[in-house]
Design a protein around this motif. Sequence first.
Motif, PDB file in Angstrom:
ATOM      1  N   THR A 275       0.838  -1.187   0.000  1.00 51.12           N
ATOM      2  CA  THR A 275       0.000   0.000   0.000  1.00 51.12           C
ATOM      3  C   THR A 275       0.873   1.237   0.000  1.00 51.12           C
TER       4      THR A 275
ATOM      5  N   GLU B 274      -0.877   6.835   0.808  1.00 47.47           N
ATOM      6  CA  GLU B 274      -2.278   7.229   0.804  1.00 47.47           C
ATOM      7  C   GLU B 274      -3.190   6.039   1.066  1.00 47.47           C
TER       8      GLU B 274
ATOM      9  N   GLN C 105      -3.379   3.421  -0.809  1.00 45.02           N
ATOM     10  CA  GLN C 105      -3.790   2.839  -2.076  1.00 45.02           C
ATOM     11  C   GLN C 105      -2.738   1.844  -2.553  1.00 45.02           C
ATOM     12  N   ARG C 106      -3.200   0.750  -3.131  1.00 42.62           N
ATOM     13  CA  ARG C 106      -2.284  -0.248  -3.679  1.00 42.62           C
ATOM     14  C   ARG C 106      -1.409   0.407  -4.737  1.00 42.62           C
TER      15      ARG C 106
ATOM     16  N   TRP D 297       0.527   1.587  -7.984  1.00 48.04           N
ATOM     17  CA  TRP D 297      -0.012   1.542  -9.341  1.00 48.04           C
ATOM     18  C   TRP D 297       0.530   0.359 -10.114  1.00 48.04           C
TER      19      TRP D 297
ATOM     20  N   ARG E 176      -1.663  -2.507  -9.163  1.00 44.79           N
ATOM     21  CA  ARG E 176      -3.029  -2.309  -9.650  1.00 44.79           C
ATOM     22  C   ARG E 176      -3.121  -2.627 -11.135  1.00 44.79           C
TER      23      ARG E 176
ATOM     24  N   GLU F 285      -6.375   7.656 -15.154  1.00 44.60           N
ATOM     25  CA  GLU F 285      -6.990   6.981 -14.006  1.00 44.60           C
ATOM     26  C   GLU F 285      -8.465   6.674 -14.239  1.00 44.60           C
TER      27      GLU F 285
END
Length: 279
Positions: free
Chosen positions: A5, A8, A10-11, A13, A16, A238
């Motif tokens: 992670t 933030e 979030q995984r 990029w 992802r 995105e």
Amino acid sequence: MQSQTSPEGQRPWQLRLFDKTLKKKQKLALLTRLLGPVKPGDRLLLLTNGDNNGAMNYVLRRSGGRWTWGECEAASIPEMRKFLGEPVVHCVPERLDFPDATFDAVVVIDVHEHLTETAPLNRELFRIVRPGGRAIITTPNGDLRKLAVRIKDRVGMTKDTYGHVVVGYTIDQHKQMLDAVGFRAGASGSYSQFPTEMIELGINLAYVKLLSRRGGTPAQAEAGPIAPSSGDQVRKVEKTLKLYGLIYPVCRAVSSLDALIAPFSTGYAVAVVGSKPAQ
């Protein structure tokens, strides 16, 4: 080791994108099968050439062993280093900066098709692999008769668009090249049949012809990558990536049709193992 992670929450990029890939997951499955069990003390090298953001390194690292990362495109290295939390060596295919007989196995992903001559790299692979070790090489299939190859040319996604000197190499061509430098060519396999190849072509075509042109000239887009290859490029598309995430289950279902074709046809990408004779 890099966390899964970001700050933030979030995984990353890189992961992802990998989560929603089709062809790279098939590549990983084939490489894992050809590589076989990895011992904790095994020394391994992954050598790539631009089409790698570090995600393949990340997942291969889970197989165990002591990995070294080599990348032929310098521009890719800073973000790979940050993501992996480990050094990434900038490599020149004609002279790999590693001592003789260093590695138990070397995995070379999609490098040969970028080269005018493949023999210097193959000789270097033979040099840095220990006696009894292996080199595992992947490239696109060089069979120009295959339908998707002709479709790519028709829509303008030629080998030049992909940054390739040649379309690729067949399994037999790889075996001949490996034998010529002293390896004993052995196991081989392929992946990405027509359904997956067409999905990947659609994704690459959309990025090259449409998405990557945002904020730049058509000439800049044509000279750029065929998919997002940096954090900045991912952020620019995105919204489109989120849309693709919604249709990904459909793409995956279509890609699964490969299993019906695979017993009867070599895929659009191949892998071959060369073993260095034990002394």
